[in-house]
Design a protein around this motif. Structure first.
Motif, PDB file in Angstrom:
ATOM      1  N   PHE A 117      38.723   5.538 -36.702  1.00 10.01           N
ATOM      2  CA  PHE A 117      39.179   6.869 -36.726  1.00 10.01           C
ATOM      3  C   PHE A 117      38.096   7.918 -36.275  1.00 10.01           C
ATOM      4  N   THR A 118      36.929   7.602 -37.130  1.00 10.64           N
ATOM      5  CA  THR A 118      35.848   8.531 -36.906  1.00 10.64           C
ATOM      6  C   THR A 118      35.275   8.473 -35.610  1.00 10.64           C
ATOM      7  N   SER A 119      35.149   7.200 -34.919  1.00 11.73           N
ATOM      8  CA  SER A 119      34.811   6.900 -33.590  1.00 11.73           C
ATOM      9  C   SER A 119      35.693   7.488 -32.778  1.00 11.73           C
ATOM     10  N   PHE A 120      37.010   7.249 -32.740  1.00 16.41           N
ATOM     11  CA  PHE A 120      38.083   7.661 -32.014  1.00 16.41           C
ATOM     12  C   PHE A 120      37.888   9.095 -31.571  1.00 16.41           C
ATOM     13  N   LEU A 121      38.009   9.980 -32.950  1.00 14.71           N
ATOM     14  CA  LEU A 121      38.036  11.445 -32.835  1.00 14.71           C
ATOM     15  C   LEU A 121      36.770  11.865 -32.205  1.00 14.71           C
ATOM     16  N   GLN A 122      35.534  11.397 -32.745  1.00 15.85           N
ATOM     17  CA  GLN A 122      34.361  12.066 -32.248  1.00 15.85           C
ATOM     18  C   GLN A 122      33.952  11.588 -30.671  1.00 15.85           C
ATOM     19  N   VAL A 123      34.205  10.295 -30.330  1.00 16.05           N
ATOM     20  CA  VAL A 123      33.668  10.135 -28.939  1.00 16.05           C
ATOM     21  C   VAL A 123      34.577  10.757 -28.196  1.00 16.05           C
ATOM     22  N   GLY A 124      35.928  10.516 -28.276  1.00 15.73           N
ATOM     23  CA  GLY A 124      37.031  11.076 -27.502  1.00 15.73           C
ATOM     24  C   GLY A 124      36.754  12.530 -27.259  1.00 15.73           C
ATOM     25  N   ALA A 125      36.439  13.208 -28.276  1.00 15.30           N
ATOM     26  CA  ALA A 125      36.440  14.715 -27.917  1.00 15.30           C
ATOM     27  C   ALA A 125      35.269  14.986 -27.475  1.00 15.30           C
ATOM     28  N   LEU A 126      34.064  14.366 -27.382  1.00 18.09           N
ATOM     29  CA  LEU A 126      32.743  14.603 -26.911  1.00 18.09           C
ATOM     30  C   LEU A 126      32.734  14.037 -25.294  1.00 18.09           C
ATOM     31  N   LEU A 127      33.437  13.031 -25.326  1.00 15.61           N
ATOM     32  CA  LEU A 127      33.501  12.557 -23.715  1.00 15.61           C
ATOM     33  C   LEU A 127      34.385  13.651 -23.115  1.00 15.61           C
ATOM     34  N   GLY A 140      38.402   7.959 -25.844  1.00 17.08           N
ATOM     35  CA  GLY A 140      37.979   8.528 -24.309  1.00 17.08           C
ATOM     36  C   GLY A 140      39.152   8.670 -23.455  1.00 17.08           C
ATOM     37  N   SER A 141      40.095   7.758 -23.518  1.00 18.58           N
ATOM     38  CA  SER A 141      41.128   7.575 -22.547  1.00 18.58           C
ATOM     39  C   SER A 141      42.231   8.871 -22.712  1.00 18.58           C
ATOM     40  N   VAL A 142      42.640   8.935 -24.134  1.00 23.05           N
ATOM     41  CA  VAL A 142      43.491   9.590 -24.851  1.00 23.05           C
ATOM     42  C   VAL A 142      42.826  11.052 -24.585  1.00 23.05           C
ATOM     43  N   PHE A 143      41.785  11.445 -25.075  1.00 22.92           N
ATOM     44  CA  PHE A 143      41.204  12.621 -25.069  1.00 22.92           C
ATOM     45  C   PHE A 143      41.137  13.150 -23.643  1.00 22.92           C
ATOM     46  N   LEU A 144      40.742  12.403 -22.983  1.00 23.57           N
ATOM     47  CA  LEU A 144      40.471  12.890 -21.157  1.00 23.57           C
ATOM     48  C   LEU A 144      41.969  13.247 -20.663  1.00 23.57           C
ATOM     49  N   ALA A 145      43.048  12.396 -21.226  1.00 29.68           N
ATOM     50  CA  ALA A 145      44.115  12.822 -20.513  1.00 29.68           C
ATOM     51  C   ALA A 145      44.745  14.205 -21.145  1.00 29.68           C
ATOM     52  N   ILE A 146      44.710  14.218 -22.597  1.00 30.57           N
ATOM     53  CA  ILE A 146      44.898  15.604 -23.209  1.00 30.57           C
ATOM     54  C   ILE A 146      44.102  16.849 -22.603  1.00 30.57           C
ATOM     55  N   SER A 147      42.922  16.222 -22.509  1.00 33.70           N
ATOM     56  CA  SER A 147      41.943  17.627 -21.816  1.00 33.70           C
ATOM     57  C   SER A 147      42.446  17.745 -20.628  1.00 33.70           C
ATOM     58  N   GLU A 148      42.731  16.857 -19.696  1.00 33.29           N
ATOM     59  CA  GLU A 148      43.358  17.352 -18.290  1.00 33.29           C
ATOM     60  C   GLU A 148      44.427  18.124 -18.462  1.00 33.29           C
ATOM     61  N   THR A 149      45.530  17.622 -19.092  1.00 32.57           N
ATOM     62  CA  THR A 149      46.688  18.478 -19.307  1.00 32.57           C
ATOM     63  C   THR A 149      46.470  19.779 -19.944  1.00 32.57           C
ATOM     64  N   ILE A 150      45.617  20.196 -20.701  1.00 34.22           N
ATOM     65  CA  ILE A 150      45.413  21.413 -21.313  1.00 34.22           C
ATOM     66  C   ILE A 150      44.763  22.208 -20.010  1.00 34.22           C
ATOM     67  N   PHE A 151      43.779  21.814 -19.233  1.00 38.13           N
ATOM     68  CA  PHE A 151      43.203  22.293 -18.338  1.00 38.13           C
ATOM     69  C   PHE A 151      44.074  22.726 -17.007  1.00 38.13           C
TER      70      PHE A 151
END
Length: 562
Positions: free
Chosen positions: A328-338, A463-474
């Motif tokens: 969980f820590t890796s999922f959150l931290q790496v995804g957010a920072l990617l 990384g894939s989940v947060f990039l998708a969410i980030s692109e939607t927010i953007f």
């Protein structure tokens, strides 16, 4: 050439120094009485020096390969415009990056089982060779489809190389040295991810985009040669492959579980990658992919429970508290920072009007801070013996740094954006390696490779989940911000022209408003990193506060179930 005896290295790692001064004094005294003892001691010292050189070469090869895998994942980013122009393949633009990511994620759990039952040396060489074959296919590709296939092959090999690198560290390094070596490996992956677009942009601009793939071949060749010539220790005793190959494949690898898991992973990732890009989030294609992935994951979970300890992901390991919260820590931290690493170049290129190559230079503070933070955290864990405090410290730094980035404005100077990147990068360097360090020190040796593969899978998934969410927010924020700051322009036309053509496509009297809208949209994605880093602080606590033992323990660690 001296060899690393498995009985000496499988649990204790490689130790070059004698820690008994009294014994050393006795030996020195006996040398004066018996010349033959001095001669044997001299020969032993020579063998130790040879062994030491071999180990240095081994770890150098491991570090080069981890850097190359990170470079492979991001080097293509700045080369994609040239590639699409060369092949006239704008419709394939998303596949050049996602083919690598999807293949790596889908193969990760199986890779853990492979390293558990097959010799590390030959397995690592095989995966490195697969990466080289994929790079050669990409470099010589005559069509867009061939390039996509080559990227997928690279991803399959990369899954094994990354996992194998940390398996070798776990086997060849002593417990005291593992945190430091893991920190170095993580720092190199961070540097590779950050400098990849910069290297790719330079090669594409000055030579050819094909050099982005040819660069792999000589370095991978050196790594393969080093591994073929050097002895590689094993962390656990393994069955002879030749006489047990059929039994290992049919009973130990859980290929049925893999054939269920891989399509589930591919469907989920494609839904995340395509959602909001090729398709909107509500069409039947996206909904169908999500439903198919959910159904397949349920089938996979049921099968794994049925298989028990022979499962690709053993249920007991999947319930282990350290593994669960580490993932969980890796999922959150790496995804957010990617997502930060993707959005920052947009801010530099559009808001600050920098070139793609220069924007790559301007994110170097993040890479340098990550490298320094990873090595320092590894050394501190080596000295103090605790992993979780440094994960918590890293989450705090990352939250503060990404929170300060939400104050970015078109007038923000170099001092703030350099300083905030240093905070964020140092935090990432401190936290990302801690789940792997804890797993390699607190889990039984036979579970290390499987658990490590789970951590890497959740990193790539994050990384894939947060990039998708980030692109939607953007995208959504940019549409609404353009209506506020630049009501005279069509939001859809601004989005369609892309970041690089904004300044040349917008009338002068509307440019200031469009830049403010872009700034607001990019800054809004930074809040995602703030929230994820804060959540990672809580999941890091769940990893527990066990202390690394200075001496190897013969007792099996206790398992903490969720």
């Amino acid at each position: 050439m001296a060899s690393l005896a498995p009985s000496e290295t499988s649990s204790k790692g490689i130790d070059f120094e004698s820690s008994n001064p009294q014994r050393t004094a006795k030996i020195e005294d006996s040398k004066t009485k018996d010349p033959s003892i001095a001669q044997r001691e001299k020969e032993t010292d020579g063998a130790k020096r040879l062994l030491r050189r071999q180990v240095y070469i081994l770890f150098a090869a491991v570090f080069v390969s981890t850097f190359l895998m990170a470079l492979n994942g991001s080097i293509i980013a700045t080369a994609i415009p040239k590639i699409t122009t060369h092949f006239n393949s704008l419709e394939d633009i998303g596949w050049y990056g996602s083919a690598y990511l999807v293949a790596t994620c889908a193969l990760q759990p199986l890779v853990g089982r492979v390293y558990t039952h097959f010799p590390t040396k030959h397995t690592y060489v095989m995966f490195t060779s697969i990466v080289s074959v994929g790079a050669l296919v990409c470099a010589t590709a005559g069509s867009s489809k061939a390039l996509i296939i080559g990227r997928a092959v690279q991803g399959c090999g990369g899954a094994g190389v990354i996992n194998g690198a940390f398996a070798i560290i776990a086997a060849a390094a002593s417990k005291e040295d593992r945190p430091l070596f893991i920190g170095i490996a993580v720092s190199l992956t961070s540097i590779g991810t950050i400098v990849g677009p910069l290297v790719g942009g330079a090669l594409t601009q000055d030579v050819s985009w094909r050099r982005c793939f040819y660069i792999n071949l000589p370095l991978s060749g050196l790594v393969i040669c080093a591994f073929l010539l050097l002895p590689i220790p094993e962390q656990v005793k393994k069955q002879p492959v030749r006489s047990n190959l059929k039994a290992i494949i049919t009973k130990e690898l859980d290929l049925v579980g893999f054939t269920i898991f891989a399509p589930a992973c591919v469907m989920f990732l494609l839904a995340m990658i395509w959602g909001g890009n090729q398709y909107r989030w509500n069409p039947s294609v996206i909904i169908g992919l999500f439903c198919g992935a959910l159904g397949a994951f349920i089938m996979f979970a049921a099968w794994e429970v049925f298989k028990g300890e022979k499962a690709m992901i053993p249920p007991a390991l999947a319930r282990n508290r350290l593994v669960v919260f580490g993932c969980f820590t890796s999922f959150l931290q790496v995804g957010a920072l990617l997502s930060l690493s993707y959005d920052l170049p947009i801010w530099f290129q559009v808001v600050k009007d920098e070139s793609p190559v220069m924007s790559g230079v301007m994110v170097l503070p993040t890479a340098i801070a990550q490298a320094i933070g990873s090595i320092m955290a590894g050394k501190l864990v080596q000295v103090i013996g605790y992993c979780t405090p440094w994960a918590l410290f890293g989450c705090v730094l990352t939250s503060i740094g990404s929170g300060l980035m939400t104050t970015f404005a078109p007038s923000t100077g170099a001092g703030p954006w350099i300083g905030y990147q240093i905070l964020t990068g140092t935090g990432r360097g401190s936290v990302v390696q801690m789940p792997i360090t804890a797993i390699q020190n607190f889990l039984p040796a036979k579970e290390v490779s499987i658990a490590t593969s789970q951590v890497f899978f959740w990193q790539y998934l994050g990384g894939s989940v947060f990039l998708a969410i980030s692109e939607t927010i953007f995208t959504n924020t940019l549409r609404s911000s353009l209506k506020t700051y630049a009501p005279g322009v069509n939001p859809e036309s601004i989005i369609e022209v892309g970041a690089c053509a904004v300044r040349s496509s917008v009338p002068g009297d509307e440019l200031d408003g469009v830049l403010r809208a872009y700034n607001h949209a990019v800054v809004s994605t930074f809040y995602l990193a703030v929230g994820a880093s804060t959540a990672a602080f809580l999941t890091s606590i769940g990893m527990g506060f066990q202390r690394l033992s200075k001496k190897e323990s013969k007792e099996k660690p206790k398992e903490n179930d969720v």
